[in-house]
Design a protein around this motif. Structure first.
Motif, PDB file in Angstrom:
ATOM      1  N   ILE A  55       0.857  -1.185   0.000  1.00  0.00           N
ATOM      2  CA  ILE A  55       0.000   0.000   0.000  1.00  0.00           C
ATOM      3  C   ILE A  55       0.897   1.239   0.000  1.00  0.00           C
ATOM      4  O   ILE A  55       1.830   1.327   0.797  1.00  0.00           O
ATOM      5  N   PRO A  56       0.653   2.201  -0.891  1.00  0.00           N
ATOM      6  CA  PRO A  56       1.578   3.340  -1.016  1.00  0.00           C
ATOM      7  C   PRO A  56       1.585   4.250   0.213  1.00  0.00           C
ATOM      8  O   PRO A  56       0.532   4.671   0.687  1.00  0.00           O
ATOM      9  N   ILE A  57       2.768   4.539   0.710  1.00  0.00           N
ATOM     10  CA  ILE A  57       2.958   5.434   1.845  1.00  0.00           C
ATOM     11  C   ILE A  57       4.020   6.466   1.490  1.00  0.00           C
ATOM     12  O   ILE A  57       4.776   6.287   0.535  1.00  0.00           O
ATOM     13  N   ALA A  58       4.066   7.539   2.250  1.00  0.00           N
ATOM     14  CA  ALA A  58       4.997   8.635   1.960  1.00  0.00           C
ATOM     15  C   ALA A  58       6.450   8.165   2.028  1.00  0.00           C
ATOM     16  O   ALA A  58       6.797   7.260   2.796  1.00  0.00           O
ATOM     17  N   GLY A  59       7.299   8.798   1.243  1.00  0.00           N
ATOM     18  CA  GLY A  59       8.702   8.407   1.159  1.00  0.00           C
ATOM     19  C   GLY A  59       9.452   8.534   2.470  1.00  0.00           C
ATOM     20  O   GLY A  59      10.443   7.834   2.689  1.00  0.00           O
ATOM     21  N   ARG A  60       8.985   9.408   3.361  1.00  0.00           N
ATOM     22  CA  ARG A  60       9.713   9.602   4.629  1.00  0.00           C
ATOM     23  C   ARG A  60       9.705   8.364   5.509  1.00  0.00           C
ATOM     24  O   ARG A  60      10.532   8.242   6.415  1.00  0.00           O
ATOM     25  N   PHE A  61       8.788   7.426   5.259  1.00  0.00           N
ATOM     26  CA  PHE A  61       8.761   6.191   6.043  1.00  0.00           C
ATOM     27  C   PHE A  61       9.819   5.192   5.573  1.00  0.00           C
ATOM     28  O   PHE A  61       9.973   4.132   6.171  1.00  0.00           O
ATOM     29  N   SER A  62      10.526   5.538   4.508  1.00  0.00           N
ATOM     30  CA  SER A  62      11.598   4.672   4.009  1.00  0.00           C
ATOM     31  C   SER A  62      12.918   4.922   4.716  1.00  0.00           C
ATOM     32  O   SER A  62      13.827   4.092   4.660  1.00  0.00           O
ATOM     33  N   ASN A  63      13.019   6.072   5.356  1.00  0.00           N
ATOM     34  CA  ASN A  63      14.284   6.462   5.988  1.00  0.00           C
ATOM     35  C   ASN A  63      14.104   6.584   7.494  1.00  0.00           C
ATOM     36  O   ASN A  63      13.190   7.270   7.957  1.00  0.00           O
ATOM     37  N   THR A  67       2.493  16.051  11.309  1.00  0.00           N
ATOM     38  CA  THR A  67       3.005  15.736   9.971  1.00  0.00           C
ATOM     39  C   THR A  67       4.313  14.950  10.047  1.00  0.00           C
ATOM     40  O   THR A  67       4.951  14.721   9.023  1.00  0.00           O
ATOM     41  N   ASN A  68       4.700  14.568  11.265  1.00  0.00           N
ATOM     42  CA  ASN A  68       5.957  13.825  11.446  1.00  0.00           C
ATOM     43  C   ASN A  68       5.701  12.448  12.045  1.00  0.00           C
ATOM     44  O   ASN A  68       6.417  12.004  12.944  1.00  0.00           O
ATOM     45  N   MET A  69       4.673  11.780  11.539  1.00  0.00           N
ATOM     46  CA  MET A  69       4.326  10.459  12.069  1.00  0.00           C
ATOM     47  C   MET A  69       5.498   9.491  11.972  1.00  0.00           C
ATOM     48  O   MET A  69       5.667   8.610  12.826  1.00  0.00           O
ATOM     49  N   HIS A  70       6.310   9.629  10.946  1.00  0.00           N
ATOM     50  CA  HIS A  70       7.469   8.734  10.796  1.00  0.00           C
ATOM     51  C   HIS A  70       8.429   8.876  11.967  1.00  0.00           C
ATOM     52  O   HIS A  70       9.023   7.884  12.413  1.00  0.00           O
ATOM     53  N   GLU A  71       8.573  10.085  12.493  1.00  0.00           N
ATOM     54  CA  GLU A  71       9.445  10.298  13.643  1.00  0.00           C
ATOM     55  C   GLU A  71       8.839   9.707  14.913  1.00  0.00           C
ATOM     56  O   GLU A  71       9.542   9.098  15.728  1.00  0.00           O
ATOM     57  N   LEU A  72       7.532   9.899  15.075  1.00  0.00           N
ATOM     58  CA  LEU A  72       6.860   9.357  16.260  1.00  0.00           C
ATOM     59  C   LEU A  72       6.920   7.831  16.254  1.00  0.00           C
ATOM     60  O   LEU A  72       7.150   7.203  17.292  1.00  0.00           O
ATOM     61  N   MET A  73       6.708   7.233  15.087  1.00  0.00           N
ATOM     62  CA  MET A  73       6.790   5.774  14.989  1.00  0.00           C
ATOM     63  C   MET A  73       8.217   5.288  15.240  1.00  0.00           C
ATOM     64  O   MET A  73       8.425   4.215  15.814  1.00  0.00           O
ATOM     65  N   ALA A  74       9.190   6.078  14.827  1.00  0.00           N
ATOM     66  CA  ALA A  74      10.594   5.667  14.984  1.00  0.00           C
ATOM     67  C   ALA A  74      10.958   5.464  16.447  1.00  0.00           C
ATOM     68  O   ALA A  74      11.784   4.608  16.770  1.00  0.00           O
ATOM     69  N   VAL A  75      10.374   6.259  17.350  1.00  0.00           N
ATOM     70  CA  VAL A  75      10.737   6.162  18.768  1.00  0.00           C
ATOM     71  C   VAL A  75       9.773   5.274  19.558  1.00  0.00           C
ATOM     72  O   VAL A  75       9.952   5.068  20.753  1.00  0.00           O
ATOM     73  N   ALA A  76       8.739   4.740  18.888  1.00  0.00           N
ATOM     74  CA  ALA A  76       7.746   3.916  19.575  1.00  0.00           C
ATOM     75  C   ALA A  76       8.188   2.456  19.637  1.00  0.00           C
ATOM     76  O   ALA A  76       8.757   1.928  18.674  1.00  0.00           O
ATOM     77  N   ASP A  77       7.924   1.808  20.754  1.00  0.00           N
ATOM     78  CA  ASP A  77       8.139   0.366  20.871  1.00  0.00           C
ATOM     79  C   ASP A  77       6.883  -0.407  20.475  1.00  0.00           C
ATOM     80  O   ASP A  77       6.972  -1.563  20.059  1.00  0.00           O
ATOM     81  N   LEU A  78       5.735   0.251  20.597  1.00  0.00           N
ATOM     82  CA  LEU A  78       4.456  -0.385  20.272  1.00  0.00           C
ATOM     83  C   LEU A  78       3.470   0.711  19.898  1.00  0.00           C
ATOM     84  O   LEU A  78       3.432   1.770  20.528  1.00  0.00           O
ATOM     85  N   ILE A  79       2.660   0.449  18.859  1.00  0.00           N
ATOM     86  CA  ILE A  79       1.684   1.432  18.385  1.00  0.00           C
ATOM     87  C   ILE A  79       0.278   0.935  18.690  1.00  0.00           C
ATOM     88  O   ILE A  79      -0.123  -0.148  18.245  1.00  0.00           O
TER      89      ILE A  79
END
Length: 378
Positions: free
Chosen positions: A181-189, A267-279
């Protein structure tokens, strides 16, 4: 080349998928003309309210009814009959969309909602010249019958199981490709997790939960936080209330047993997910795909019947998620997971399922088929 990305405002996921495709296509072919359009702009005020507000109201207030409708309409023969009837008596909004298609003259139409797929079927009846290549981008892990259309040239789907389901329902094997499923490119890094932790005042020696209320701030977020206070183990929480400003204010003034940071729309969900152990989240197709791309396990609470239940089943079967059906069960199950080996195993399973390059992969597949002159109808 002219590219039309067609979507509908019915939950945030369809819009996010459309934006991800626009980003990916523009990155590959910056000179192409790309229009990303929410077809709701062609709807009458009443039609718009029924489609958008009606969906949200039904899901929020009568999820069992939504689940029944989802199940009853998940029948390819029924969908074809209904589509044929609507093509015979098309609403004015459909004709306005078709008029726009003829004026824009796209070479490719990327659909991230099933409604544009149906409208393309009507457009094909009186189209002069070559029809644009129609791409159906399924934004859930299970493809409902509504996603299938006679005008579709290629389906881009989340997983092999999604592909098998479409083929079993009559789609040509050559017309279905597994892209994710297509997601924003920022989730690749991977962001700098340490910098993100410092920005939000998060401790390095404590597990982090990310609680998501969705773009519209739906779901029992307040109840979840009350239940989290019952857990004895130390942890910290990031909460995203979305566009629900009233909810954000309500949550922000409450005292919590565990360190809690309440955010609004981000708008920085990728950053929040990066530091999460569980969502802790509803299992929407886009949110789940973002989490999988970053190797983050999901804790699912009471998914609504329909697409959420189907997505939940997919994630549970593959070990990337756990689920509880009642909010009062949350403290015990979360207490078991925090700091456990199972949580690490879930993260590994999530990473294995992730498709961080789904959006560019879809664009490449379309370009490949165009170059080969290969058009395969469903």
């Amino acid at each position: 080349m002219r590219i039309l990305i067609a979507t509908i405002t019915a939950g945030g996921g369809h819009l996010q998928a459309a934006a991800a495709l626009e980003e990916a296509w523009h990155g590959m072919r910056p000179k192409d003309v790309i229009e990303r359009v929410d077809l709701m702009k062609f709807f009458s005020p009443l039609h718009k309210k029924v489609v958008s507000d009606g969906y949200i109201t039904l899901v929020e207030r009568a999820p069992e009814l939504w689940g029944m409708l989802f199940k009853k309409t998940d029948n390819p023969k029924l969908v074809r009959r209904l589509a044929k009837l609507r093509r015979a008596f098309p609403p004015n909004s459909t004709m306005r969309v078709i008029k726009h298609l003829k004026q824009f003259k796209p070479d490719v139409v990327l659909c991230t909602h099933y409604l544009p797929v149906e409208i393309l079927g009507k457009a094909r009846e009186k189209w002069q010249g070559d029809m644009p290549i129609a791409v159906c981008v399924v934004t859930d892990f299970e493809a409902h019958a509504l996603w299938m259309g006679e005008a579709v040239d290629v389906y881009c789907v989340a997983a092999e199981e999604t592909k098998a389901r479409l083929i079993a329902r009559g789609a040509s094997p050559e017309s279905v490709v597994v892209t994710g499923i297509p997601i924003a490119g920022r989730f690749s890094n991977a962001p700098d997790a340490l910098a993100v932790r410092q920005r939000y005042g998060l401790r390095d020696d404590m597990p982090t939960l990310l609680v998501l209320g969705g773009g519209f701030g739906m779901g029992p977020v307040a109840e979840i936080l009350r239940e989290l206070d019952k857990i004895e183990q130390p942890f910290q929480t990031l909460v995203v209330a979305g566009r629900n400003e009233e909810l954000r204010r309500e949550l922000a003034v409450c005292d919590r047993k565990h360190p809690t940071h309440v955010l609004g729309f981000v708008t920085n969900m990728h950053e929040l997910m990066a530091v999460a152990d569980l969502i802790v989240s509803k299992p929407g197709g886009l949110t789940s795909s973002e989490a999988l791309a970053m190797g983050k396990p999901l804790f699912i609470l009471n998914p609504i019947p329909g697409q959420e239940a189907a997505n939940s089943d997919f994630l549970l079967e593959r070990g990337a998620a756990v689920k509880v059906n009642r909010v009062e069960d949350l403290p015990y199950r979360l207490g078991q997971l925090l700091g456990s080996k199972k949580l690490l195993e879930m993260g590994a399973a999530a990473k294995k399922l992730g498709h961080p390059q789904a959006a560019p992969d879809i664009c490449r597949e379309v370009l490949r088929r165009m170059a080969a002159g290969k058009r395969v109808a469903a």
